[in-house]
Motif scaffolding. Structure first.
Motif, mmCIF file in Angstrom:
data_model
loop_
_atom_site.group_PDB
_atom_site.id
_atom_site.type_symbol
_atom_site.label_atom_id
_atom_site.label_comp_id
_atom_site.label_asym_id
_atom_site.label_seq_id
_atom_site.Cartn_x
_atom_site.Cartn_y
_atom_site.Cartn_z
ATOM 1 N N TRP A 1 -6.173 10.977 8.373
ATOM 2 C CA TRP A 1 -6.817 11.536 7.183
ATOM 3 C C TRP A 1 -5.817 11.694 6.042
ATOM 4 C CZ3 TRP A 1 -11.290 11.997 4.994
ATOM 5 C CH2 TRP A 1 -11.447 12.861 3.898
ATOM 6 N N ARG A 2 -4.615 12.150 6.349
ATOM 7 C CA ARG A 2 -3.606 12.293 5.298
ATOM 8 C C ARG A 2 -3.283 10.945 4.674
ATOM 9 N NH1 ARG A 2 -1.673 15.933 9.184
ATOM 10 N NH2 ARG A 2 -0.149 14.446 10.003
ATOM 11 N N LEU A 3 -3.286 9.889 5.477
ATOM 12 C CA LEU A 3 -3.035 8.549 4.950
ATOM 13 C C LEU A 3 -4.153 8.120 4.015
ATOM 14 C CD1 LEU A 3 -1.546 5.873 4.816
ATOM 15 C CD2 LEU A 3 -2.635 5.216 6.972
ATOM 16 N N ILE A 4 -5.386 8.385 4.401
ATOM 17 C CA ILE A 4 -6.519 8.048 3.536
ATOM 18 C C ILE A 4 -6.382 8.766 2.195
ATOM 19 C CG2 ILE A 4 -9.021 8.276 3.235
ATOM 20 C CD1 ILE A 4 -9.304 8.005 6.252
ATOM 21 N N GLU A 5 -6.028 10.036 2.225
ATOM 22 C CA GLU A 5 -5.855 10.803 0.993
ATOM 23 C C GLU A 5 -4.733 10.229 0.139
ATOM 24 O OE1 GLU A 5 -7.248 15.333 1.601
ATOM 25 O OE2 GLU A 5 -5.388 14.827 2.653
ATOM 26 N N ARG A 6 -3.649 9.794 0.777
ATOM 27 C CA ARG A 6 -2.527 9.217 0.024
ATOM 28 C C ARG A 6 -2.924 7.898 -0.624
ATOM 29 N NH1 ARG A 6 2.727 9.479 3.846
ATOM 30 N NH2 ARG A 6 3.750 8.696 1.948
ATOM 31 N N ILE A 7 -3.717 7.116 0.076
ATOM 32 C CA ILE A 7 -4.201 5.862 -0.508
ATOM 33 C C ILE A 7 -5.050 6.155 -1.740
ATOM 34 C CG2 ILE A 7 -5.797 3.931 -0.142
ATOM 35 C CD1 ILE A 7 -4.786 3.818 2.756
ATOM 36 N N GLU A 8 -5.951 7.106 -1.627
ATOM 37 C CA GLU A 8 -6.820 7.440 -2.758
ATOM 38 C C GLU A 8 -6.021 7.993 -3.935
ATOM 39 O OE1 GLU A 8 -8.764 9.912 -5.471
ATOM 40 O OE2 GLU A 8 -7.797 10.885 -3.759
ATOM 41 N N SER A 9 -5.086 8.894 -3.660
ATOM 42 C CA SER A 9 -4.321 9.502 -4.750
ATOM 43 C C SER A 9 -3.405 8.497 -5.432
ATOM 44 C CB SER A 9 -3.505 10.687 -4.223
ATOM 45 O OG SER A 9 -2.538 10.262 -3.281
ATOM 46 N N SER A 10 -2.968 7.470 -4.709
ATOM 47 C CA SER A 10 -2.092 6.460 -5.313
ATOM 48 C C SER A 10 -2.826 5.643 -6.365
ATOM 49 C CB SER A 10 -1.512 5.539 -4.241
ATOM 50 O OG SER A 10 -2.521 4.690 -3.711
ATOM 51 N N LEU A 11 -4.152 5.652 -6.317
ATOM 52 C CA LEU A 11 -4.934 4.901 -7.303
ATOM 53 C C LEU A 11 -5.005 5.619 -8.649
ATOM 54 C CD1 LEU A 11 -7.932 3.748 -5.061
ATOM 55 C CD2 LEU A 11 -5.793 2.544 -5.556
ATOM 56 N N ALA A 12 -4.599 6.882 -8.668
ATOM 57 C CA ALA A 12 -4.635 7.629 -9.921
ATOM 58 C C ALA A 12 -3.700 7.029 -10.957
ATOM 59 C CB ALA A 12 -4.281 9.091 -9.665
ATOM 60 N N ALA A 13 -2.612 6.411 -10.494
ATOM 61 C CA ALA A 13 -1.654 5.797 -11.421
ATOM 62 C C ALA A 13 -2.295 4.671 -12.215
ATOM 63 C CB ALA A 13 -0.441 5.285 -10.655
#
Length: 214
Positions: free
Chosen positions: A135-147
């Motif tokens: 789950w933490r990995l999924i969240e990191r993938i999503e947050s990386s798209l903010a850039a």
């Protein structure tokens, strides 16, 4: 006849469920077939050990997730400052460990049907995913798209679509292995292409027109 323990019976039901859910589909599988395959005479065995059919499915997925976590955790520890491609590659590599045995192949067929239930669209993890490295990995993938300045609804939806893509691709590969079919590409090429394709999906520019969800 030697009696089996509750733990042994539970394991038999889980393994039978993996086979039946993979063959008949999550929605089409019949509990009585699972009980029969597990060698149980009590038709209420699933209810006794898991509460209901949904509890049995959760147990199957919890076991599958535990095996994936064991592969994923060391991969993430080796990535102190990962970019989007690193994160996707870690996810695909960990998931692909399930291609190595019959149990994993069946579970890939099952989990592909449930990829939309991760909870990422509402940021509320499915109970089996709460607190996991997955789950933490999924969240990191999503947050990386903010850039990339993608609106939040698009980021969440794309992450969910990426999970669906990975799940469907691995499930199809598992189907080919189970059927004895010869894949078009070697496994390393298939996995590398899956990473590239998923990253391209996630990095696609935002649509110039169209409304996002309120």
């Amino acid at each position: 006849m030697a009696r089996t323990s509750g733990i042994e019976t539970r394991d038999k039901l889980i393994r039978a469920a993996e086979e039946i859910f993979a063959a008949q589909g999550v929605d089409g599988a019949r509990t009585r077939d699972i009980v029969r395959l597990a060698g149980q005479s009590n038709p209420s065995a699933v209810q006794y050990h898991f509460g209901d059919r949904g509890g049995l499915l959760d147990a199957v997925m919890a076991g599958r997730l535990e095996r994936t976590e064991a592969a994923l955790t060391p991969l993430l520890e080796e990535l102190p400052d990962p970019d989007l491609e690193d994160l996707v590659r870690a996810l695909v590599t960990a998931e692909a460990t399930q291609l190595s045995d019959l149990r994993g192949l069946r579970c890939l067929r099952i989990s592909a049907q449930l990829s939309h239930e991760s909870g990422i669209r509402t940021r509320t993890p499915h109970p089996t995913l709460a607190g996991t490295a997955y789950w933490r990995l999924i969240e990191r993938i999503e947050s990386s798209l903010a850039a990339a300045e993608l609106p939040e609804p698009i980021r969440l939806e794309r992450t969910d679509l990426a999970l669906t893509l990975i799940g469907a691709a691995l499930a199809d590969r598992a189907r080919q292995y189970l059927d004895g079919a010869r894949p078009l590409t070697t496994e390393p090429v298939f996995l590398a292409d899956l990473v590239t394709t998923t990253v391209a999906l996630l990095r696609a520019p935002a649509p110039k027109q169209g409304r996002t969800a309120e």
